[in-house]
Write a protein that holds these residues in place. Structure first.
Motif, PDB file in Angstrom:
ATOM      1  N   MET A   1       0.839  -1.171   0.000  1.00  0.00           N
ATOM      2  CA  MET A   1       0.000   0.000   0.000  1.00  0.00           C
ATOM      3  C   MET A   1       0.881   1.230   0.000  1.00  0.00           C
ATOM      4  SD  MET A   1      -3.116   0.642   2.505  1.00  0.00           S
ATOM      5  CE  MET A   1      -3.156   2.175   3.319  1.00  0.00           C
ATOM      6  N   SER A   2       0.467   2.274  -0.774  1.00  0.00           N
ATOM      7  CA  SER A   2       1.278   3.487  -0.851  1.00  0.00           C
ATOM      8  C   SER A   2       1.083   4.333   0.391  1.00  0.00           C
ATOM      9  CB  SER A   2       0.890   4.288  -2.093  1.00  0.00           C
ATOM     10  OG  SER A   2      -0.439   4.726  -1.971  1.00  0.00           O
ATOM     11  N   LYS A   3       2.068   5.164   0.610  1.00  0.00           N
ATOM     12  CA  LYS A   3       2.015   6.040   1.779  1.00  0.00           C
ATOM     13  C   LYS A   3       1.031   7.171   1.522  1.00  0.00           C
ATOM     14  CE  LYS A   3       6.694   5.154   3.299  1.00  0.00           C
ATOM     15  NZ  LYS A   3       7.973   5.755   3.665  1.00  0.00           N
ATOM     16  N   PRO A   4       0.342   7.656   2.553  1.00  0.00           N
ATOM     17  CA  PRO A   4      -0.587   8.771   2.364  1.00  0.00           C
ATOM     18  C   PRO A   4       0.181  10.058   2.078  1.00  0.00           C
ATOM     19  CG  PRO A   4      -0.511   8.101   4.658  1.00  0.00           C
ATOM     20  CD  PRO A   4       0.319   7.132   3.898  1.00  0.00           C
ATOM     21  N   ALA A   5      -0.508  11.019   1.476  1.00  0.00           N
ATOM     22  CA  ALA A   5       0.102  12.295   1.110  1.00  0.00           C
ATOM     23  C   ALA A   5       0.484  13.067   2.364  1.00  0.00           C
ATOM     24  CB  ALA A   5      -0.865  13.106   0.260  1.00  0.00           C
ATOM     25  N   ILE A   6       1.561  13.853   2.271  1.00  0.00           N
ATOM     26  CA  ILE A   6       2.001  14.676   3.403  1.00  0.00           C
ATOM     27  C   ILE A   6       0.960  15.742   3.703  1.00  0.00           C
ATOM     28  CG2 ILE A   6       3.745  16.325   4.174  1.00  0.00           C
ATOM     29  CD1 ILE A   6       5.754  14.716   2.521  1.00  0.00           C
ATOM     30  N   ILE A   7       0.468  16.399   2.627  1.00  0.00           N
ATOM     31  CA  ILE A   7      -0.614  17.375   2.795  1.00  0.00           C
ATOM     32  C   ILE A   7      -1.852  16.723   2.198  1.00  0.00           C
ATOM     33  CG2 ILE A   7      -1.440  19.682   2.248  1.00  0.00           C
ATOM     34  CD1 ILE A   7       1.513  20.457   1.860  1.00  0.00           C
ATOM     35  N   PRO A   8      -2.740  16.196   3.055  1.00  0.00           N
ATOM     36  CA  PRO A   8      -3.898  15.465   2.537  1.00  0.00           C
ATOM     37  C   PRO A   8      -4.887  16.394   1.838  1.00  0.00           C
ATOM     38  CG  PRO A   8      -4.034  15.670   4.918  1.00  0.00           C
ATOM     39  CD  PRO A   8      -2.713  16.240   4.495  1.00  0.00           C
ATOM     40  N   THR A  10      -8.386  17.960   1.091  1.00  0.00           N
ATOM     41  CA  THR A  10      -9.528  18.232   1.968  1.00  0.00           C
ATOM     42  C   THR A  10     -10.780  18.440   1.135  1.00  0.00           C
ATOM     43  OG1 THR A  10      -9.076  20.600   1.947  1.00  0.00           O
ATOM     44  CG2 THR A  10      -8.079  19.328   3.716  1.00  0.00           C
ATOM     45  N   THR A  11     -11.916  18.190   1.730  1.00  0.00           N
ATOM     46  CA  THR A  11     -13.199  18.424   1.074  1.00  0.00           C
ATOM     47  C   THR A  11     -13.571  19.882   1.275  1.00  0.00           C
ATOM     48  OG1 THR A  11     -14.454  17.864   3.049  1.00  0.00           O
ATOM     49  CG2 THR A  11     -13.914  16.051   1.544  1.00  0.00           C
ATOM     50  N   THR A  12     -14.737  20.270   0.779  1.00  0.00           N
ATOM     51  CA  THR A  12     -15.218  21.642   0.933  1.00  0.00           C
ATOM     52  C   THR A  12     -15.375  22.000   2.406  1.00  0.00           C
ATOM     53  OG1 THR A  12     -16.461  21.324  -1.106  1.00  0.00           O
ATOM     54  CG2 THR A  12     -17.012  23.252   0.190  1.00  0.00           C
ATOM     55  N   ALA A  13     -15.797  21.041   3.213  1.00  0.00           N
ATOM     56  CA  ALA A  13     -15.982  21.284   4.647  1.00  0.00           C
ATOM     57  C   ALA A  13     -14.656  21.266   5.402  1.00  0.00           C
ATOM     58  CB  ALA A  13     -16.922  20.246   5.237  1.00  0.00           C
ATOM     59  N   GLY A  14     -13.558  20.867   4.734  1.00  0.00           N
ATOM     60  CA  GLY A  14     -12.261  20.834   5.395  1.00  0.00           C
ATOM     61  C   GLY A  14     -11.897  19.478   5.953  1.00  0.00           C
ATOM     62  N   ILE A  15     -12.659  18.429   5.614  1.00  0.00           N
ATOM     63  CA  ILE A  15     -12.392  17.085   6.125  1.00  0.00           C
ATOM     64  C   ILE A  15     -11.276  16.454   5.303  1.00  0.00           C
ATOM     65  CG2 ILE A  15     -13.352  14.777   6.486  1.00  0.00           C
ATOM     66  CD1 ILE A  15     -16.083  16.135   6.832  1.00  0.00           C
ATOM     67  N   ALA A  16     -10.289  15.865   6.004  1.00  0.00           N
ATOM     68  CA  ALA A  16      -9.182  15.180   5.356  1.00  0.00           C
ATOM     69  C   ALA A  16      -8.992  13.818   6.007  1.00  0.00           C
ATOM     70  CB  ALA A  16      -7.915  16.009   5.490  1.00  0.00           C
ATOM     71  N   VAL A  17      -8.215  12.966   5.364  1.00  0.00           N
ATOM     72  CA  VAL A  17      -7.912  11.646   5.922  1.00  0.00           C
ATOM     73  C   VAL A  17      -6.602  11.769   6.701  1.00  0.00           C
ATOM     74  CG1 VAL A  17      -7.407   9.244   5.363  1.00  0.00           C
ATOM     75  CG2 VAL A  17      -9.096  10.498   4.025  1.00  0.00           C
ATOM     76  N   ASP A  18      -6.645  11.381   7.965  1.00  0.00           N
ATOM     77  CA  ASP A  18      -5.447  11.435   8.813  1.00  0.00           C
ATOM     78  C   ASP A  18      -4.454  10.391   8.302  1.00  0.00           C
ATOM     79  OD1 ASP A  18      -3.623  11.900  10.804  1.00  0.00           O
ATOM     80  OD2 ASP A  18      -4.767  10.854  12.368  1.00  0.00           O
ATOM     81  N   PRO A  19      -3.217  10.786   7.964  1.00  0.00           N
ATOM     82  CA  PRO A  19      -2.268   9.837   7.387  1.00  0.00           C
ATOM     83  C   PRO A  19      -1.850   8.730   8.365  1.00  0.00           C
ATOM     84  CG  PRO A  19      -1.278  12.017   7.617  1.00  0.00           C
ATOM     85  CD  PRO A  19      -2.690  12.129   8.009  1.00  0.00           C
ATOM     86  N   ARG A  20      -1.887   8.954   9.674  1.00  0.00           N
ATOM     87  CA  ARG A  20      -1.456   7.924  10.637  1.00  0.00           C
ATOM     88  C   ARG A  20      -2.543   6.899  10.903  1.00  0.00           C
ATOM     89  NH1 ARG A  20       0.139  12.035  15.057  1.00  0.00           N
ATOM     90  NH2 ARG A  20      -1.330  13.159  13.805  1.00  0.00           N
ATOM     91  N   THR A  21      -3.768   7.381  11.149  1.00  0.00           N
ATOM     92  CA  THR A  21      -4.850   6.466  11.552  1.00  0.00           C
ATOM     93  C   THR A  21      -5.810   6.135  10.417  1.00  0.00           C
ATOM     94  OG1 THR A  21      -6.215   8.316  12.240  1.00  0.00           O
ATOM     95  CG2 THR A  21      -4.793   7.309  13.918  1.00  0.00           C
TER      96      THR A  21
END
Length: 187
Positions: A1-8, A10-21
């Motif tokens: 599996m690839s590593k998540p982006a350093i700067i994830p 975000t959606t319009t509401a500002g929701i992003a995927v936490d790279p650690r969890t």
């Protein structure tokens, strides 16, 4: 599996995927006064109102997918970007149809005619005449009316005769008679 982006992303509401969890969160941010907002965890399956997309039916989605870009003109294709030299007149004439060749000849003749025609610099100079101006060119003036431009009728013949009499009065006619005739003409 690839590593998540350093700067994830975000959606319009500002929701992003936490790279650690790999949970959906609103990341921590700084307030204008310098204090830090805590990271907010978003429940699985929750979509805030700002992120809710407008409903589009299947046909609407297909139409949008097939739509042309904004400002596109139907049938227009951009010119080729190849660096090949333009074909000469001889090469172009062999690949053209008869009508296209004929149109090109007409275009060249018109261009030559425009180059030949001379425009007066000073309209007050009556000595110079443009090429093509003369008695038979169809031009009209007070001194030389063009009677050939229109078919002669009884009325035009009568007007022509009156104009000739007024223009060259005989020695018998006095100035008063000429003025009377002029007054009759200017009805």
């Amino acid at each position: 599996m690839s590593k998540p982006a350093i700067i994830p992303e975000t959606t319009t509401a500002g929701i992003a995927v936490d790279p650690r969890t790999l949970d959906r969160v609103i990341p921590e941010s700084r307030r204008p006064d310098g204090s830090v907002r805590k990271q907010i965890k978003i429940r699985p399956g929750f979509t805030p109102q700002e992120d809710v997309r407008r409903f589009r039916g299947t046909r609407q989605q297909q139409a949008e997918a097939n739509a042309l870009p904004k400002g596109h003109i139907i049938g227009w294709t951009p010119p080729p970007t190849s660096s090949a030299p333009k074909p000469g007149a001889a090469a172009a004439s062999t690949s053209q149809s008869k009508a296209a060749k004929k149109n090109e000849k007409r275009k060249e003749k018109r261009k030559e005619k425009r180059e030949v025609e001379k425009v007066k610099d000073n309209w007050e100079d009556e000595d110079e005449e443009l090429p093509g101006t003369g008695a038979g060119d169809g031009s009209h003036s007070v001194d030389k009316p063009n009677w050939a431009a229109a078919p002669e009728t009884k009325k035009s013949v009568a007007v022509k005769e009156r104009a000739e009499k007024v223009a060259s009065p005989t020695s018998e006619e006095s100035g008063d008679e000429v003025t009377e005739k002029l007054e009759k003409l200017t009805v």
